[in-house]
Motif scaffolding. Structure first.
Motif, PDB file in Angstrom:
ATOM      1  N   LEU A 120     -21.149   8.345 -26.131  1.00  0.00           N
ATOM      2  CA  LEU A 120     -21.395   8.217 -24.702  1.00  0.00           C
ATOM      3  C   LEU A 120     -22.739   7.553 -24.428  1.00  0.00           C
ATOM      4  O   LEU A 120     -22.873   6.753 -23.492  1.00  0.00           O
ATOM      5  CB  LEU A 120     -21.339   9.595 -24.038  1.00  0.00           C
ATOM      6  N   ARG A 123     -22.357   3.903 -25.121  1.00  0.00           N
ATOM      7  CA  ARG A 123     -21.525   3.309 -24.079  1.00  0.00           C
ATOM      8  C   ARG A 123     -22.341   2.983 -22.838  1.00  0.00           C
ATOM      9  O   ARG A 123     -22.205   1.905 -22.246  1.00  0.00           O
ATOM     10  CB  ARG A 123     -20.401   4.282 -23.727  1.00  0.00           C
ATOM     11  N   GLU A 177     -11.259   4.398 -19.405  1.00  0.00           N
ATOM     12  CA  GLU A 177     -12.485   4.424 -20.198  1.00  0.00           C
ATOM     13  C   GLU A 177     -12.546   5.676 -21.069  1.00  0.00           C
ATOM     14  O   GLU A 177     -12.916   5.604 -22.243  1.00  0.00           O
ATOM     15  CB  GLU A 177     -13.701   4.369 -19.276  1.00  0.00           C
ATOM     16  N   ILE A 178     -12.196   6.826 -20.507  1.00  0.00           N
ATOM     17  CA  ILE A 178     -12.216   8.061 -21.280  1.00  0.00           C
ATOM     18  C   ILE A 178     -11.221   7.982 -22.434  1.00  0.00           C
ATOM     19  O   ILE A 178     -11.518   8.402 -23.559  1.00  0.00           O
ATOM     20  CB  ILE A 178     -11.892   9.272 -20.376  1.00  0.00           C
ATOM     21  N   LEU A 181     -12.738   5.731 -25.113  1.00  0.00           N
ATOM     22  CA  LEU A 181     -13.820   6.384 -25.848  1.00  0.00           C
ATOM     23  C   LEU A 181     -13.282   7.492 -26.763  1.00  0.00           C
ATOM     24  O   LEU A 181     -13.802   7.703 -27.868  1.00  0.00           O
ATOM     25  CB  LEU A 181     -14.842   6.955 -24.871  1.00  0.00           C
ATOM     26  N   VAL A 249     -15.113  14.315 -25.905  1.00  0.00           N
ATOM     27  CA  VAL A 249     -15.117  13.169 -24.987  1.00  0.00           C
ATOM     28  C   VAL A 249     -14.175  13.424 -23.820  1.00  0.00           C
ATOM     29  O   VAL A 249     -14.497  13.142 -22.662  1.00  0.00           O
ATOM     30  CB  VAL A 249     -14.733  11.877 -25.735  1.00  0.00           C
ATOM     31  N   GLY A 253     -16.600  13.877 -21.059  1.00  0.00           N
ATOM     32  CA  GLY A 253     -16.916  12.463 -20.923  1.00  0.00           C
ATOM     33  C   GLY A 253     -17.258  12.029 -19.510  1.00  0.00           C
ATOM     34  O   GLY A 253     -18.271  11.364 -19.274  1.00  0.00           O
ATOM     35  N   SER A 254     -16.431  12.405 -18.537  1.00  0.00           N
ATOM     36  CA  SER A 254     -16.651  11.960 -17.160  1.00  0.00           C
ATOM     37  C   SER A 254     -17.988  12.454 -16.622  1.00  0.00           C
ATOM     38  O   SER A 254     -18.761  11.690 -16.030  1.00  0.00           O
ATOM     39  CB  SER A 254     -15.511  12.457 -16.263  1.00  0.00           C
ATOM     40  N   LEU A 257     -20.986  10.806 -18.638  1.00  0.00           N
ATOM     41  CA  LEU A 257     -21.128   9.393 -18.284  1.00  0.00           C
ATOM     42  C   LEU A 257     -21.766   9.228 -16.908  1.00  0.00           C
ATOM     43  O   LEU A 257     -22.650   8.389 -16.722  1.00  0.00           O
ATOM     44  CB  LEU A 257     -19.763   8.703 -18.314  1.00  0.00           C
TER      45      LEU A 257
END
Length: 282
Positions: A120, A123, A177-178, A181, A249, A253-254, A257
């Motif tokens: 992450l 990214r 995107e998630i 990743l 992730v 992840g959300s 990020l």
């Protein structure tokens, strides 16, 4: 004089943040150390069986001495003009968080809790930042856990590759995107385990066994032995690492990020710095 970093223009949204600017020399240094790393990891499978080098199991020890020097050179080159105070601060925070997270799983049954943060971070902040973050995080965690040894430079380079690759993934947003990743986390988790296996395989199993590296044997024969060795010893851990990356992730992840991107916008790494006279009061 006061330094001001102007905010982005209204309505303009940056697709990429590069907290570490990779200049041609630093890019060349990363490519060079990566090529050296490929040789250091995979020499049993790529060296000519007819050479004297192929008949020595001292090669991993030699690479263990060379890799720290190569990593030091590339990190110094990347930091030369590519790291400002804001990037160093962010790097320090994420490296500390990653070093604290790693002992939580400690690799038990493949539960590696640090790689999702490298993914992450790379990214959001770019490939150069991801490369440095991977190396510094593994180094810091080794100091905390007492994991310093000849394997550490290989772990640092492997983690640096994970962060670098995350910064090179195509631009996507939202669930796509998630998913990207998470898939990258699974693949990188497996490849990281395979690379580390290659590092210690030649001198771990001892001579004469069906899983052992045979110095000077044909490449395909040693490749078959390595595949059997990986299935028999570490595949379960590697799958565990891949599943852990997918889960972390997917679950965090959300949120992570959004948090990192908010920090990147406030830091304005790529905004030009302007100097204006300081105002004085009577």
């Amino acid at each position: 004089m006061t330094a001001l970093a102007p905010a982005p223009a209204p309505g303009r949204r940056r697709e990429r943040t590069r907290a570490v600017r990779l200049r041609p020399r630093s890019t060349l240094a990363i490519v060079a150390v990566s090529l050296a790393g490929v040789v250091a990891f995979g020499w049993p499978l790529i060296v000519d069986p007819g050479t004297a080098f192929a008949h020595s199991t001292d090669a991993p020890l030699l690479f263990s001495l060379l890799m720290p020097l190569l990593l030091a050179v590339v990190l110094a080159e990347v930091s030369e003009g590519g790291l400002d105070v804001k990037a160093i601060a962010m790097l320090g925070v994420l490296s500390a968080v990653g070093a604290a997270l790693r002992p939580v799983g400690a690799g038990t049954a493949g539960l590696e809790t640090v790689f999702f943060l490298l993914i992450l971070g790379g990214r959001v902040f770019g490939a150069g930042f991801g490369f440095v973050l991977g190396a510094t995080t593994l180094f810091a965690s080794a100091l905390i856990t007492g994991g310093v040894g000849p394997w550490l430079p290989f772990q640092m380079l492997g983690a640096a590759w994970v962060g670098l690759g995350a910064g090179l993934l195509p631009p996507l947003r939202g669930r796509a995107e998630i998913a990207l990743l998470a898939a990258y986390g699974a693949v990188s988790g497996l490849l990281y385990g395979i690379a580390l296996n290659l590092m210690f395989w030649p001198f771990t199993t001892g001579p004469g066994g069906g899983l052992s590296f045979v110095a000077g044997a044909p490449v395909l024969e040693n490749l078959h032995r390595f595949v059997v060795f990986s299935f028999a010893t570490s595949l379960g851990w590697d799958i565990g690492r891949a599943v852990t990356n997918i889960a972390l992730v997917g679950l965090t992840g959300s949120v992570v990020l959004r948090t990192l991107r908010r920090a990147a916008r406030k830091a304005a790494f790529e905004a030009p710095v302007e100097f204006v006279p300081a105002t004085t009061r009577d």
